[in-house]
Design a protein around this motif. Structure first.
Motif, short mmCIF file in Angstrom:
data_model
loop_
_atom_site.label_atom_id
_atom_site.label_comp_id
_atom_site.label_asym_id
_atom_site.label_seq_id
_atom_site.Cartn_x
_atom_site.Cartn_y
_atom_site.Cartn_z
N VAL A 1 -12.83 -1.79 4.37
CA VAL A 1 -11.91 -2.75 3.76
C VAL A 1 -12.48 -3.18 2.41
O VAL A 1 -13.67 -3.51 2.31
CB VAL A 1 -11.71 -4.00 4.65
N THR A 2 -11.65 -3.17 1.39
CA THR A 2 -12.04 -3.68 0.07
C THR A 2 -11.03 -4.74 -0.37
O THR A 2 -9.83 -4.61 -0.11
CB THR A 2 -12.11 -2.56 -0.98
N HIS A 3 -11.54 -5.77 -1.03
CA HIS A 3 -10.69 -6.88 -1.47
C HIS A 3 -10.81 -7.03 -2.99
O HIS A 3 -11.91 -7.04 -3.53
CB HIS A 3 -11.11 -8.19 -0.80
N TYR B 1 -4.95 -11.97 -3.18
CA TYR B 1 -5.79 -10.78 -3.12
C TYR B 1 -4.94 -9.53 -2.83
O TYR B 1 -3.89 -9.61 -2.19
CB TYR B 1 -6.82 -10.89 -1.99
N SER C 1 -5.82 -6.33 -0.66
CA SER C 1 -6.81 -5.84 0.29
C SER C 1 -6.41 -4.45 0.76
O SER C 1 -5.27 -4.26 1.22
CB SER C 1 -6.94 -6.79 1.48
N THR D 1 -2.45 -1.23 2.21
CA THR D 1 -2.76 -2.23 1.20
C THR D 1 -1.89 -3.46 1.43
O THR D 1 -0.66 -3.33 1.54
CB THR D 1 -2.54 -1.69 -0.22
#
Length: 257
Positions: free
Chosen positions: A42-44, A72, A74, A160
């Motif tokens: 997971v990237t934010h 955000y 994510s 996303t």
């Protein structure tokens, strides 16, 4: 008997040991892969924040006309790392410290998107002319559930979310998988080289380096040449390690297929 003679006399044993180790590792991997492994990361990325500052002034972020505090993007990616193909995989994304809003989904390397599961659709179903209940809004903002009709080995999905964190901290979004015989593992951010985690590439590179050093000691009589070659290899050991891992992955896919 000096070291060179010892190595020469043990050459066949070393070769047999290496081949035996490879065979054992391969068979062990085949057994382990009877249990599926999915991994996800997971990237934010912060899109905007509502704030009041005496120097920079007031900043207000809104979504569809509604004010939000922390916005955000994510992105979640999940990969089938096993040598098995699966059908009707149910994937649930959920959070307790953010509000999920719009989404974009994809089964990577295909034109297909992820569909909501029938169970989830029924939970959110609203009769024509009706309005969603508070419980339905809480469900929609707190979790999503998808169905993957076919999830082949090596395939990945990407989800996303535009979401609004409830606090100033980074939001937390997790995945769960309802599939018999499958274990889901979370992977944090990793430095990569040629698409391979750097620590894995370094480990495999060192193992290959030991084999190279043994071969040099057997066939090269000049110690300075062995030392120079070993030092040079050490500077780039991650590269052959990364290529070896990628080759093993392709071999696994070919054998599994």
């Amino acid at each position: 008997m000096d070291i060179l003679q010892l190595l020469q006399s043990e050459y066949i044993s070393i070769l047999a040991g290496v081949l035996g180790g490879i065979a054992t590792a391969f068979l062990t991997q085949r057994v382990l892969n009877k249990r599926g492994i999915f991994t996800y990361s997971v990237t934010h990325t912060r899109v905007g924040v509502t704030a009041e500052d005496a120097i920079f002034g007031n900043v207000a972020v809104s979504w569809n006309g509604n004010p939000v505090q922390n916005l955000y993007l994510s992105t979640i990616e999940m990969k089938n790392e096993s040598m098995n193909d699966y059908e009707n995989v149910v994937v649930c994304a959920f959070t307790n410290d953010s509000r999920l809003m719009t989404e974009q989904t994809q089964l990577l390397d295909t034109p297909n998107i992820l569909e909501w599961s029938e169970k989830y659709k029924n939970q959110l179903h609203v009769e024509p002319g009706g309005e969603p209940s508070e419980k339905q809004w809480a469900t929609y903002n707190g979790q999503r559930e998808y169905i993957i009709p076919i999830f082949n080995r090596g395939q990945s999905i990407k989800i996303t979310y535009l979401n609004s964190a409830k606090t100033n901290a980074m939001p937390s979004i997790w995945l769960s998988v309802a599939q018999k015989g499958v274990k889901l593992k979370f992977q944090g951010p990793q430095n990569q080289i040629l698409g391979v985690p750097q620590n894995q590439a370094a480990f495999v590179g060192v193992v290959l380096g030991v084999a190279v050093l043994v071969a040099l000691a057997i066939f090269v009589t000049e110690p300075w040449a062995v030392a120079t070659a070993a030092m040079t290899y050490g500077l780039v050991a991650q590269l052959p390690g990364a290529y070896a891992i990628k080759a093993i992955r392709r071999l696994k896919e070919a054998i599994g297929g």
